[in-house]
Write a protein that holds these residues in place. Structure first.
Motif, mmCIF file in Angstrom:
data_model
loop_
_atom_site.group_PDB
_atom_site.id
_atom_site.type_symbol
_atom_site.label_atom_id
_atom_site.label_comp_id
_atom_site.label_asym_id
_atom_site.label_seq_id
_atom_site.Cartn_x
_atom_site.Cartn_y
_atom_site.Cartn_z
ATOM 1 N N LYS A 1 0.826 -1.206 0.000
ATOM 2 C CA LYS A 1 0.000 0.000 0.000
ATOM 3 C C LYS A 1 0.859 1.255 0.000
ATOM 4 O O LYS A 1 0.585 2.213 -0.747
ATOM 5 C CB LYS A 1 -0.922 -0.006 1.219
ATOM 6 C CG LYS A 1 -1.845 1.201 1.298
ATOM 7 C CD LYS A 1 -2.786 1.091 2.500
ATOM 8 C CE LYS A 1 -3.722 2.285 2.578
ATOM 9 N NZ LYS A 1 -4.639 2.186 3.751
ATOM 10 N N ALA A 2 1.911 1.277 0.824
ATOM 11 C CA ALA A 2 2.769 2.458 0.931
ATOM 12 C C ALA A 2 3.521 2.727 -0.366
ATOM 13 O O ALA A 2 3.575 3.871 -0.850
ATOM 14 C CB ALA A 2 3.754 2.275 2.090
ATOM 15 N N THR B 1 2.771 1.646 -3.350
ATOM 16 C CA THR B 1 1.786 2.002 -4.377
ATOM 17 C C THR B 1 1.437 3.481 -4.305
ATOM 18 O O THR B 1 1.304 4.162 -5.327
ATOM 19 C CB THR B 1 0.509 1.153 -4.217
ATOM 20 O OG1 THR B 1 0.824 -0.220 -4.458
ATOM 21 C CG2 THR B 1 -0.569 1.604 -5.187
ATOM 22 N N GLU B 2 1.283 3.990 -3.083
ATOM 23 C CA GLU B 2 0.944 5.408 -2.898
ATOM 24 C C GLU B 2 2.042 6.308 -3.452
ATOM 25 O O GLU B 2 1.752 7.326 -4.114
ATOM 26 C CB GLU B 2 0.725 5.698 -1.414
ATOM 27 C CG GLU B 2 0.360 7.134 -1.116
ATOM 28 C CD GLU B 2 0.086 7.388 0.355
ATOM 29 O OE1 GLU B 2 0.444 8.486 0.854
ATOM 30 O OE2 GLU B 2 -0.479 6.485 1.021
ATOM 31 N N VAL B 3 3.298 5.954 -3.202
ATOM 32 C CA VAL B 3 4.408 6.781 -3.677
ATOM 33 C C VAL B 3 4.552 6.693 -5.187
ATOM 34 O O VAL B 3 4.706 7.722 -5.873
ATOM 35 C CB VAL B 3 5.725 6.369 -2.984
ATOM 36 C CG1 VAL B 3 6.924 7.041 -3.657
ATOM 37 C CG2 VAL B 3 5.679 6.753 -1.507
ATOM 38 N N ALA C 1 2.352 6.048 -7.381
ATOM 39 C CA ALA C 1 1.213 6.675 -8.050
ATOM 40 C C ALA C 1 1.423 8.175 -8.232
ATOM 41 O O ALA C 1 0.880 8.782 -9.169
ATOM 42 C CB ALA C 1 -0.066 6.415 -7.265
ATOM 43 N N ARG C 2 2.206 8.787 -7.355
ATOM 44 C CA ARG C 2 2.496 10.220 -7.475
ATOM 45 C C ARG C 2 3.235 10.524 -8.769
ATOM 46 O O ARG C 2 3.236 11.662 -9.254
ATOM 47 C CB ARG C 2 3.322 10.691 -6.279
ATOM 48 C CG ARG C 2 2.629 10.533 -4.936
ATOM 49 C CD ARG C 2 3.560 10.931 -3.796
ATOM 50 N NE ARG C 2 3.006 10.578 -2.499
ATOM 51 C CZ ARG C 2 3.635 10.750 -1.341
ATOM 52 N NH1 ARG C 2 4.854 11.295 -1.323
ATOM 53 N NH2 ARG C 2 3.062 10.381 -0.205
ATOM 54 N N ILE D 1 4.725 7.391 5.747
ATOM 55 C CA ILE D 1 3.600 6.485 5.500
ATOM 56 C C ILE D 1 3.738 5.246 6.376
ATOM 57 O O ILE D 1 2.766 4.789 6.993
ATOM 58 C CB ILE D 1 3.536 6.087 4.016
ATOM 59 C CG1 ILE D 1 3.492 7.332 3.133
ATOM 60 C CG2 ILE D 1 2.316 5.209 3.751
ATOM 61 C CD1 ILE D 1 3.582 7.042 1.641
#
Length: 235
Positions: A30-31, A33-35, A37-38, A83
């Motif tokens: 999840k972490a 993926t979040e980065v 995606a930026r 995160i």
């Protein structure tokens, strides 16, 4: 997969931490993926399979190379740490982990942890479970490959496991050590160290799991200690 006739009795046990004892892999996914995606990039399970078991720096470099991200590993770490600090607050044990630890302790089997974690990552992850990891309740010692000066190459190289085996008192013969791992890189490192290895693979990475463990099981609850010359569970 090896047959039961090829298993050898062991005297010491080394555990991985992430995804094996602690349920952290979904949080890592999840972490990251979040980065990614930026930057308009998609972090896939195939890339995840290549990163698992590596130190944070090596794992970050793997993601950066795979997705052509405009980051250094150090910059990626700075983005990920806040995160992790938030998401790692309520980590639970993987199924069967405490049952196995209690069983091995009851029968005086020396245990240690060989993790690729940094000091920061380790401390954040164990915040709910300090009585397990910050005392000698279960583990003779804990090796953190990312910050250990004696480890020149992280998993899948054997260094992490060989250093961990040497730090038992007296040092453990690698051929008498059983390693528990979830990642392909961890399994490869353990086998390269001359140890037997039980893999509990993350279901997300199964299509890319090219490791050859001594034994593969779906959960620690499925482990049979007697296969490796250990006392069986009583329940």
């Amino acid at each position: 997969m090896a047959t039961s006739t090829s298993f050898k009795p062991i005297t010491h046990v080394i555990f991985d931490l992430d995804g094996l004892l602690l349920d952290t892999e979904t949080i890592y996914f999840k972490a990251i993926t979040e980065v990614t995606a930026r930057y308009g990039k998609v972090y896939t399970p195939e890339i995840k399979a290549k990163t698992m078991g590596k130190t944070g720096k090596d794992a970050s470099q793997t993601v950066i190379d795979a997705l052509d991200l405009p980051l250094t590993p150090e910059e990626a770490t700075k983005l990920l740490e806040p995160i992790y600090s938030e998401l790692f607050q309520n980590i639970n044990f993987m199924p069967g982990a405490l049952r196995l630890l209690d069983h091995l302790k009851k029968h005086s089997i020396p245990m240690a942890i060989a993790t690729s974690s940094s000091e920061f990552s380790f401390n954040v992850k164990i915040v709910k479970h300090k009585e397990v990891f910050e005392t000698d309740k279960y583990f003779h010692h804990i090796v953190k490959a990312a910050v250990d000066p004696d480890i020149k190459h992280g998993k899948p190289h054997p260094d992490t496991f060989l250093v961990c085996a040497r730090r038992f008192n007296p040092p453990a013969d690698p051929s008498l050590v059983l390693v528990f791992e979830d990642s392909t890189n961890g399994v490869k490192g353990a086998i390269a160290a001359g140890m037997q290895c039980v893999q509990v693979p993350d279901p997300m990475i199964l299509p890319w799991n090219d490791a050859e463990p001594t034994l593969s099981i779906p959960s620690l609850n499925d482990f049979k200690p007697e296969l490796f010359g250990l006392p069986p569970f009583e329940d």
